[in-house]
Design a protein around this motif. Structure first.
Motif, PDB file in Angstrom:
ATOM      1  N   MET A  65     -13.876 -55.835 -30.943  1.00 49.90           N
ATOM      2  CA  MET A  65     -13.356 -55.504 -29.642  1.00 49.90           C
ATOM      3  C   MET A  65     -14.121 -54.296 -29.085  1.00 49.90           C
ATOM      4  N   GLN A  66     -14.490 -54.390 -27.813  1.00 52.84           N
ATOM      5  CA  GLN A  66     -15.254 -53.320 -27.200  1.00 52.84           C
ATOM      6  C   GLN A  66     -14.429 -52.034 -27.149  1.00 52.84           C
ATOM      7  N   ARG A  67     -15.053 -50.939 -27.547  1.00 49.12           N
ATOM      8  CA  ARG A  67     -14.382 -49.637 -27.595  1.00 49.12           C
ATOM      9  C   ARG A  67     -14.274 -48.991 -26.221  1.00 49.12           C
ATOM     10  N   MET A  68     -15.310 -49.156 -25.428  1.00 50.08           N
ATOM     11  CA  MET A  68     -15.339 -48.473 -24.140  1.00 50.08           C
ATOM     12  C   MET A  68     -16.450 -49.088 -23.301  1.00 50.08           C
ATOM     13  N   ASN A  69     -16.312 -49.011 -21.986  1.00 49.21           N
ATOM     14  CA  ASN A  69     -17.364 -49.426 -21.067  1.00 49.21           C
ATOM     15  C   ASN A  69     -18.043 -48.151 -20.579  1.00 49.21           C
ATOM     16  N   VAL A  70     -19.161 -47.818 -21.207  1.00 47.72           N
ATOM     17  CA  VAL A  70     -19.831 -46.552 -20.912  1.00 47.72           C
ATOM     18  C   VAL A  70     -20.322 -46.487 -19.471  1.00 47.72           C
ATOM     19  N   ALA A  71     -20.618 -47.618 -18.864  1.00 51.85           N
ATOM     20  CA  ALA A  71     -21.066 -47.619 -17.467  1.00 51.85           C
ATOM     21  C   ALA A  71     -19.961 -47.113 -16.536  1.00 51.85           C
ATOM     22  N   ALA A 127     -24.954 -41.096 -16.519  1.00 51.46           N
ATOM     23  CA  ALA A 127     -25.762 -41.240 -17.730  1.00 51.46           C
ATOM     24  C   ALA A 127     -26.246 -42.678 -17.878  1.00 51.46           C
ATOM     25  N   PHE A 128     -25.358 -43.621 -17.644  1.00 53.26           N
ATOM     26  CA  PHE A 128     -25.741 -45.027 -17.721  1.00 53.26           C
ATOM     27  C   PHE A 128     -26.845 -45.326 -16.711  1.00 53.26           C
ATOM     28  N   VAL A 168     -24.083 -50.884 -30.052  1.00 53.41           N
ATOM     29  CA  VAL A 168     -23.474 -50.902 -31.384  1.00 53.41           C
ATOM     30  C   VAL A 168     -22.314 -49.921 -31.454  1.00 53.41           C
ATOM     31  N   THR A 169     -22.504 -48.718 -30.943  1.00 53.07           N
ATOM     32  CA  THR A 169     -21.451 -47.701 -31.005  1.00 53.07           C
ATOM     33  C   THR A 169     -20.201 -48.121 -30.239  1.00 53.07           C
ATOM     34  N   PHE A 170     -20.400 -48.650 -29.033  1.00 53.18           N
ATOM     35  CA  PHE A 170     -19.252 -49.038 -28.207  1.00 53.18           C
ATOM     36  C   PHE A 170     -18.814 -50.481 -28.430  1.00 53.18           C
ATOM     37  N   ARG A 171     -19.498 -51.160 -29.376  1.00 54.46           N
ATOM     38  CA  ARG A 171     -19.150 -52.546 -29.743  1.00 54.46           C
ATOM     39  C   ARG A 171     -19.095 -53.462 -28.512  1.00 54.46           C
TER      40      ARG A 171
END
Length: 146
Positions: free
Chosen positions: A1-7, A13-14, A136-139
């Motif tokens: 499961m995705q941890r976070m949507n970094v965008a 930053a994205f 990988v980090t944010f799955r």
């Protein structure tokens, strides 16, 4: 499961990473770029990026045989000298160890890549490594087959 949507969480930053992505897309041979992206993603265990870049490469006419062979590129006869040096450099930069990029890997690449193209290639390798670490980090979830 995705941890976070970094965008969404860190859009500036994205956007900065996306700016680098746009630069390398405009300045690195598309075929080589897809091979480099796929190789680094395999080494980093990034399923999201392996899926994305293999699909993109297939979509622009790359053969599945060559794409499968990226995992064992040293033993595969399908790559020309430029591609081989790009893949060797991808391995060295992605697995950057205590002693950095070996001189022989750098010298082989410098023989076949003009200086500006070589700089752009290293930037492309660095960029996919950033994307791999984010995914990988944010799955990041793989897209469905629907």
């Amino acid at each position: 499961m995705q941890r976070m949507n970094v965008a969404k969480v860190a859009p500036e930053a994205f956007g900065a990473v996306m700016g680098l992505e746009k630069y390398v897309r405009a300045n690195v041979d598309h075929t080589v770029l897809e091979l480099v992206k796929l190789r680094a993603s395999i080494l980093n265990g990034c399923a999201f990026c392996v899926d994305m870049h293999s699909q993109e490469a297939l979509g622009v006419g790359e053969s599945s045989r060559r794409l499968f062979a990226v995992a064992a590129w040293r033993e595969a006869p399908f790559f020309d000298e430029r591609e081989r040096t790009a893949l060797a450099l991808t391995d060295a930069v992605t697995r950057l160890g205590e002693h950095g990029v070996p001189d022989d890997v750098w010298q082989d690449a410098a023989k076949v890549w003009p200086e500006k193209a070589l700089a752009d290639l290293v930037l492309a390798i660095a960029t996919i490594n950033v994307w791999n670490r984010i995914a990988v980090t944010f799955r990041n979830d793989l897209p469905s087959d629907d």
